[in-house]
Write a protein that holds these residues in place. Structure first.
Motif, PDB file in Angstrom:
ATOM      1  N   VAL A 119       0.821  -1.220   0.000  1.00  0.00           N
ATOM      2  CA  VAL A 119       0.000   0.000   0.000  1.00  0.00           C
ATOM      3  C   VAL A 119       0.857   1.274   0.000  1.00  0.00           C
ATOM      4  O   VAL A 119       0.335   2.377  -0.091  1.00  0.00           O
ATOM      5  N   TYR A 120       2.171   1.096   0.138  1.00  0.00           N
ATOM      6  CA  TYR A 120       3.053   2.266   0.147  1.00  0.00           C
ATOM      7  C   TYR A 120       3.593   2.538  -1.260  1.00  0.00           C
ATOM      8  O   TYR A 120       3.780   1.619  -2.045  1.00  0.00           O
ATOM      9  N   GLU A 124       7.456   5.968   0.024  1.00  0.00           N
ATOM     10  CA  GLU A 124       7.072   5.571   1.393  1.00  0.00           C
ATOM     11  C   GLU A 124       7.760   4.285   1.833  1.00  0.00           C
ATOM     12  O   GLU A 124       8.144   4.135   2.990  1.00  0.00           O
ATOM     13  N   LEU A 128      10.501   4.091   5.069  1.00  0.00           N
ATOM     14  CA  LEU A 128      10.131   3.350   6.286  1.00  0.00           C
ATOM     15  C   LEU A 128      11.257   3.225   7.334  1.00  0.00           C
ATOM     16  O   LEU A 128      11.048   3.561   8.509  1.00  0.00           O
ATOM     17  N   ILE A 131      11.708   6.460   9.142  1.00  0.00           N
ATOM     18  CA  ILE A 131      10.632   6.759  10.109  1.00  0.00           C
ATOM     19  C   ILE A 131      10.883   5.994  11.390  1.00  0.00           C
ATOM     20  O   ILE A 131      10.787   6.533  12.492  1.00  0.00           O
ATOM     21  N   ARG A 160       3.304   2.598  -6.902  1.00  0.00           N
ATOM     22  CA  ARG A 160       3.149   1.531  -5.917  1.00  0.00           C
ATOM     23  C   ARG A 160       3.804   0.258  -6.461  1.00  0.00           C
ATOM     24  O   ARG A 160       3.947   0.119  -7.683  1.00  0.00           O
TER      25      ARG A 160
ATOM     26  N   LEU B   6       2.450   5.914  10.765  1.00  0.00           N
ATOM     27  CA  LEU B   6       2.439   4.699   9.943  1.00  0.00           C
ATOM     28  C   LEU B   6       1.026   4.137   9.815  1.00  0.00           C
ATOM     29  O   LEU B   6       0.624   3.693   8.736  1.00  0.00           O
ATOM     30  N   LYS B   9      -0.886   6.112   7.403  1.00  0.00           N
ATOM     31  CA  LYS B   9      -0.396   5.823   6.049  1.00  0.00           C
ATOM     32  C   LYS B   9      -0.959   4.473   5.566  1.00  0.00           C
ATOM     33  O   LYS B   9      -1.390   4.334   4.429  1.00  0.00           O
ATOM     34  N   ASN B  10      -0.957   3.482   6.475  1.00  0.00           N
ATOM     35  CA  ASN B  10      -1.479   2.156   6.118  1.00  0.00           C
ATOM     36  C   ASN B  10      -2.956   2.226   5.764  1.00  0.00           C
ATOM     37  O   ASN B  10      -3.402   1.602   4.808  1.00  0.00           O
ATOM     38  N   ILE B  12      -4.743   4.839   4.787  1.00  0.00           N
ATOM     39  CA  ILE B  12      -4.976   5.582   3.541  1.00  0.00           C
ATOM     40  C   ILE B  12      -4.526   4.730   2.353  1.00  0.00           C
ATOM     41  O   ILE B  12      -5.231   4.605   1.359  1.00  0.00           O
ATOM     42  N   GLY B  13      -3.362   4.101   2.521  1.00  0.00           N
ATOM     43  CA  GLY B  13      -2.810   3.297   1.439  1.00  0.00           C
ATOM     44  C   GLY B  13      -3.673   2.099   1.097  1.00  0.00           C
ATOM     45  O   GLY B  13      -3.748   1.685  -0.058  1.00  0.00           O
ATOM     46  N   ALA B  14      -4.342   1.522   2.110  1.00  0.00           N
ATOM     47  CA  ALA B  14      -5.136   0.303   1.870  1.00  0.00           C
ATOM     48  C   ALA B  14      -6.402   0.602   1.082  1.00  0.00           C
ATOM     49  O   ALA B  14      -7.037  -0.320   0.572  1.00  0.00           O
TER      50      ALA B  14
END
Lengths: 254, 391
Positions: A119-120, A124, A128, A131, A160, B6, B9-10, B12-14
Motif C-alpha cells: 500500500v506504500y 514511502e 520506512l 521513520i 506503488r 504509519l 499511512k497504512n 490511507i494506502g489500503a
C-alpha cells in the motif's frame, strides 16, 4: 557530484580506520530445527568472520543452510549453540528489542520476493527505515531522494509496487535497505526473480553502493551471475562451510 | 507519533480495504444505535402514554379496591374524604367509579369493566367530553378502537348494558356509542366502557361515590385522606416498570447479539486483514520494528478504523437517525390487541448514554479485535512471518 566526492573521501578514511574490524563473528554455530520427534541440523560447526566493507556471498545448493545462516546474522533467528556477534552485539544474549534496534539502525535486508509494503509508494517504502529511526521529515525526504537516485528510480517515486516491474521492485527494496546507510546489508537471493539484464543492473548498483558507502554485503545465493561480482565466496553444503575463497579480481566489477 | 503516522499511512494506502472495514464497523454502529434507540423510544413512549391517559399525578384508592381483582369492585366504592372532595371541586382530582357489567353487542354477551368518569375532566388524556353528547335517554358510551373492533360496535350503535347495583339487584339499559377513541393504552381500551360518572352513580345507586380518584400532575400530597390509600406514580407504574424490567434481559440479549454480529464482522475483516499482512509484519520486524510496536501499530489501525466508522456513522447514518427521531417509524400492525403499548409511529430516542456507551463499546471491541490477532502474529518467528508462513 561534489557532495558525492566528499562522501566518498570521508568514507574511504572511515574504511581505513575500520578495515580490520569484523562486522560479523560466528563461532561454533549449530542450528537445529525440531522435525517430527527429532531434529534437523541446518547449520553445524560454522566459524566465520566478515570484515567491514566485504562483498561476500554464501553459496550452495538449496537446503545447504544459506538463508538460515543469513537469518542468524540478521538476528531474525537464534542459534541452538554457538555465538553470533554482529556489529559488536552478542546476538545470542541480546533481547528481541536489542536485536530489533540493531536491525533498525545498522542493518539492511534485501529479500528474494522484495517484501515491499503493497500500500506504500516507492517513496514511502524507502522512507520506512528512516521513520523507524525517527529521522525528521526534511532529512527523510533528502535521504530517500538520494537512495532512490542511487538505484535509478527517481521517476517512480509515487508508484506503488504493483505498478513496478520485478527489477524496479528489487531496486526499491535495495533503496530501502541502504537508505539509512547501514553498516551491513544482508541479501537473500536478491536476483532469483529477475532476468539476466536486471540481475546485472542490480549487482552493479550493489557493488557501487559497497564502494561508495563502505557497507558490508553478505549474499545468500546460488546464482552464478551474482558470484561473478563477489570478492569472497563461502561454500555451504549440508549446513557446513566447505570452502571459503577470497577473489582478488572478481570477473565482473565496475 | 511514529505509530500514528504509519497507521494513518497504512489506512490511507489500503484504500478500498480500509473503507470496507470502516463501512462494516459503521453499519454496526448505526444498527446498534438505531435498534437500541427504537427500543428506548418504545419504552419511553409506553411510560408517557400510561401517565397521560391513566396515571396522571397518582391516585387515591378506596381501601377495598384491587384493579387486578374484579370481585373487589362491588365493595370498593365510597364517598371520598373531604380533602379529596375538595381537590375534585377544584378540578385537581378526577373521581372514577368502577364496576363490573355485561354488554350485549349484536346479541352476544360480553363481560366488561364499566367506568364512570367526569366528562369535562382534563386530568387524563381521554376524549371524555364526547360523553356530553345528547343521547335521548340512552347511556352515552365511550370505547376504544380495540374494543370497537372486538365487539364489532360502530359509532352510533346501541347495545344493552346490564349491571349489578349496590343493592345486589341486576338492572339493564340501552347504551349508545358516542365516540370511538384511538388510544395506544390498551388498559383504557380493551374490555372497558366509559360512561359519565353521574350516570354511573345513579345506575349503581352510589351517589357521590367513587372507586378511585386520579390526581392531576403536580398536585401535592393531600392530607386527611383517611383510609383512602395514596398510590403514587411509581406505584401505579409498577406493572409497566416490571414489564420493562422483565423485558430487560431480552433487550440485553438483543444488544449482545447485535454486538456479537458487529464484533464478528469487525473481527472477520480485521483478522483477514492482519493475517493477509503477516508478510508485511515480518518485513516490519526485519527492518527493526519491535513486536510491541507491531502490535501497537495494528491496534492503532483498529482504533482509527473505529474513529473513521464513527465519522461515517455520523455523516451517513446521522441524517437517517435524526429523520426517524423527528418523524418516527410507522408500525406495520396495531400491537394494542397484543397487550402492548406501542405507538402507531414509533419515535426512537437516542440518549447521550446510549451514544456514549455504544461508541465506547464499539471502540473497545475494535481495539481488542485488532490487538488479539496482531499479538498472535507478532509472536511468530520473524523468519516465518517474512515468508508469509502460518505457524
Amino acid at each position: 557530484m561534489l557532495i558525492r566526492a566528499s562522501t566518498r573521501l570521508m568514507q574511504s578514511k572511515k574504511r581505513e580506520n575500520m578495515s580490520n574490524k569484523n562486522v560479523v563473528e560466528i563461532q561454533n554455530l549449530l542450528k537445529q530445527f525440531p522435525v517430527g520427534g527429532g531434529f534437523f541440523t541446518a547449520l553445524k560447526d560454522v566459524n566465520l568472520q566478515f570484515k567491514t566493507g566485504e562483498f561476500s556471498g554464501l553459496v550452495g545448493p538449496s537446503g545447504s543452510g544459506k538463508t538460515t545462516l543469513l537469518n542468524q546474522i540478521g538476528g531474525l533467528d537464534s542459534p541452538t549453540e554457538g555465538s553470533v556477534n554482529v556489529l559488536n552485539m552478542d546476538l545470542v544474549n541480546a533481547s528481541h528489542n536489542q536485536r530489533a534496534d540493531l536491525r533498525k539502525t545498522k542493518m539492511g535486508f534485501i529479500f528474494q520476493s522484495y517484501n515491499l509494503l503493497p500500500v506504500y509508494t516507492v517513496f514511502e517504502n524507502v522512507e520506512l527505515p528512516l521513520i523507524l529511526n525517527k529521522i525528521e521529515s526534511k532529512k527523510r525526504k533528502e535521504l530517500v531522494e538520494q537512495a532512490v537516485e542511487w538505484v535509478g528510480l527517481t521517476d517512480k517515486l509515487e508508484s506503488r509496487p504493483s505498478q513496478l516491474s520485478g527489477g524496479e521492485c528489487q531496486r526499491t527494496a535495495i533503496a530501502r535497505a541502504i537508505v539509512h546507510k547501514p553498516a551491513l546489508v544482508l541479501a537473500d537471493e536478491p536476483t532469483a526473480n529477475l532476468d539476466a539484464k536486471n540481475s546485472h543492473q542490480i549487482m552493479k548498483i550493489l557493488v557501487n553502493l559497497n564502494q561508495e558507502l563502505d557497507t558490508s554485503f553478505i549474499f545468500a545465493t546460488h546464482d552464478e551471475k551474482i558470484m561473478e561480482y563477489l570478492k569472497r565466496i563461502i561454500h555451504l553444503d549440508d549446513g557446513q562451510v566447505t570452502q571459503d575463497d577470497i577473489i582478488e579480481k572478481p570477473k565482473m566489477s565496475l | 507519533m511514529m505509530l500514528f503516522h504509519l497507521a494513518l499511512k497504512n489506512l490511507i494506502g489500503a484504500g478500498l480495504r480500509t473503507w470496507l472495514n470502516v463501512f462494516v464497523t459503521a453499519l454496526s454502529f448505526f444498527m446498534i444505535i438505531f435498534i437500541s434507540g427504537m427500543y428506548d423510544g418504545m419504552r419511553k413512549h409506553a411510560r408517557q402514554v400510561t401517565i397521560d391517559t391513566e396515571v396522571a399525578g397518582g391516585s387515591y384508592w378506596h381501601p377495598e379496591f384491587d384493579p387486578l381483582d374484579p370481585f373487589t369492585f362491588e365493595d370498593s366504592h365510597g364517598q371520598p374524604p373531604a380533602s379529596i372532595q375538595n381537590a375534585i371541586q377544584k378540578q385537581q382530582a378526577l373521581p372514577v367509579l368502577v364496576s363490573q357489567a355485561s354488554i350485549y353487542p349484536h346479541g352476544r354477551i360480553m363481560p366488561v369493566v364499566m367506568k364512570g368518569i367526569e366528562p369535562s375532566q382534563e386530568i387524563v388524556n381521554l376524549p371524555t367530553h364526547t360523553l356530553l353528547e345528547k343521547t335521548d335517554g340512552l347511556i352515552p358510551v365511550l370505547i376504544g378502537s380495540g374494543m370497537a373492533d372486538y365487539t364489532k360496535l360502530k359509532l352510533g350503535d346501541t347495545f344493552m348494558i346490564r349491571w349489578l347495583d349496590v343493592h345486589q339487584s341486576y338492572d339493564a339499559d340501552e347504551g349508545i356509542v358516542v365516540h370511538i377513541m384511538e388510544t395506544e393504552n390498551f388498559k383504557v381500551d380493551m374490555g372497558t366502557i366509559w360512561i359519565p360518572i353521574r350516570k354511573a352513580q345513579t345506575m349503581l345507586s352510589m351517589e357521590n361515590e367513587a372507586t378511585y380518584v386520579t390526581i392531576a400532575k403536580g398536585v401535592p400530597l393531600l392530607n386527611g385522606t383517611h383510609n383512602w390509600i395514596h398510590r403514587d406514580i411509581d406505584y401505579l407504574m409498577r406493572d409497566m416498570e416490571a414489564m420493562i424490567e422483565a423485558d430487560e434481559p431480552g433487550a440485553q440479549i438483543m444488544y449482545v447479539i447485535l454486538l456479537a454480529l458487529a464484533g464478528m464482522g469487525i473481527f472477520n475483516s480485521q483478522i483477514l486483514s492482519i493475517f493477509r499482512r503477516r508478510k508485511e509484519i515480518g518485513t516490519l520486524m526485519a527492518v527493526g520494528m519491535t513486536r510491541s510496536r507491531v502490535v501497537g501499530l495494528f491496534t492503532m489501525e483498529g482504533g482509527m478504523n473505529a474513529f473513521l466508522a464513527l465519522i461515517m456513522t455520523i455523516v451517513l447514518g446521522g441524517p437517517f437517525l435524526i429523520y426517524f427521531a423527528i418523524y418516527g417509524i410507522p408500525m406495520p400492525i396495531d400491537y394494542t390487541e397484543m397487550g402492548l403499548i406501542m405507538a402507531k409511529r414509533l419515535m426512537p430516542v437516542y440518549s447521550i448514554a446510549l451514544l456514549v456507551s455504544t461508541t465506547l463499546f464499539i471502540a473497545f471491541v475494535v481495539l481488542i479485535l485488532s490487538y488479539l490477532p496482531s499479538r498472535r502474529i507478532a509472536k511468530m518467528k520473524p523468519t516465518d512471518a517474512i515468508r508469509g508462513k502460518i505457524t
